[in-house]
Enzyme design. Structure first.
Site, short mmCIF file in Angstrom:
data_model
loop_
_atom_site.label_atom_id
_atom_site.label_comp_id
_atom_site.label_asym_id
_atom_site.label_seq_id
_atom_site.Cartn_x
_atom_site.Cartn_y
_atom_site.Cartn_z
N SER A 43 17.69 50.19 100.66
CA SER A 43 18.95 49.78 100.90
C SER A 43 18.74 48.45 101.77
O SER A 43 19.80 47.51 101.56
CB SER A 43 19.65 50.67 102.18
N HIS A 273 21.54 48.07 109.31
CA HIS A 273 21.45 47.45 108.01
C HIS A 273 21.59 45.84 108.10
O HIS A 273 22.16 45.63 109.05
CB HIS A 273 21.84 48.05 106.83
#
Length: 294
Positions: A43, A273
């Site tokens: 990711s 993230h």
């Protein structure tokens, strides 16, 4: 701390389901020895929630503006394939990855004999390393907000069990990087490190809800992981790209300068993230690494 203004949950839903990629022109005057680029990774490569999200497949939460897409544009390559997928670990380089709907094929399927540049950004999901940290540490903060309860939780008989796992991750990465050669023998292979999540000093519990003493421990875990990536690169003949150093001052606590999101689900970044700014930063780091011939 100043907070970024949210445009609402609908924007996040729109971003995550959009299938139209933004057209990105090559950088002005771009010259490169690379023509056929393949990106592999998890990711931190794919870019969940960063517009626009691709639908091939949607379950990979892969952005058309992640660092591989930006790097491909900077280099002006002839062909570019992004095989990254959120949630991937090193086993998914050679085996299918189960998604909410269907499967993502083995990432190595994207490699071809003519591939001449490969970036590999993976390892943080092996042994559920990152998920164990973010699922455990925030809940322990309230027990000892000034101490290091998460470090203590993962330490058994004086041994940090996460760092033991990282040693095994290094072996997985070395094997993966060596295996790239059998698929793409001509390729220059770059092993991409992870950018910093926590600041070098200071705290921001409203953004990064770890106990104060666990900030330094989190940094040590990330440094150990990056050390494993670097070691695997050296042992396999790949080249390590350091994003830890260049991300100094761009951690989750850095407000508008942050490359990494904190705990909140935001319209344009998944919790813990990269933001789009992080993808731009990392693409620049990788591009400079290639331009120097490292």
């Amino acid at each position: 701390m100043r907070r970024r203004r949210s445009t609402g949950l609908m924007a996040a839903i729109t971003a995550i389901t959009a299938t139209t990629a933004l057209a990105t022109a090559p950088a002005a005057g771009a010259t490169t020895a690379f023509q056929n680029y393949v990106a592999l990774g998890d990711s931190y490569t794919a870019g969940p929630l960063i517009p626009w999200q691709r639908g091939d497949p949607a379950g990979c939460l892969r952005s058309s503006n992640n660092y591989p897409a930006l790097l491909a544009a900077k280099l002006g390559v002839r062909s570019y394939v992004d095989g990254s997928c959120s949630g991937a670990d090193t086993s998914h380089l050679t085996a299918p990855q189960r998604l909410a709907l269907g499967y993502h094929p083995p990432q190595f399927n994207a490699l071809r004999p003519e591939t001449d540049l490969v970036t590999v950004g993976i390892g943080g999901n092996d042994f559920n390393l990152f998920s164990r940290i973010v699922d455990t540490c925030p809940g322990l903060r309230k027990l000892d907000p000034n101490g290091s309860p998460c470090r203590e939780h993962f330490t058994v008989d004086g041994v940090d069990t996460l760092k033991v796992a990282i040693g095994k991750i290094g072996g997985n990465l070395q094997l993966a990087l060596e295996t790239v050669r059998s698929y793409a023998p001509r390729a220059k292979v770059l092993a991409i490190g992870y950018p910093r999540i926590a600041p070098e000093t200071g705290y921001c519990p409203s953004v990064l809800p770890f106990a104060d003493g666990d900030y330094a421990w989190l940094n040590s875990v990330e440094q150990a992981l990056n050390g494993a990536v670097a070691g695997a690169a050296t042992a396999s003949g790949a080249s390590y790209v350091d994003t830890w150093g260049p991300s100094l001052g761009h951690d989750a606590c850095a407000e508008d300068a942050a490359w990494i999101n904190g705990k909140r689900l935001r319209p344009y970044a998944a919790p813990y993230h990269p933001f789009a700014a992080g993808m731009h930063g990392i693409s620049g780091v990788v591009y400079d690494h290639l331009r120097r011939g490292d």
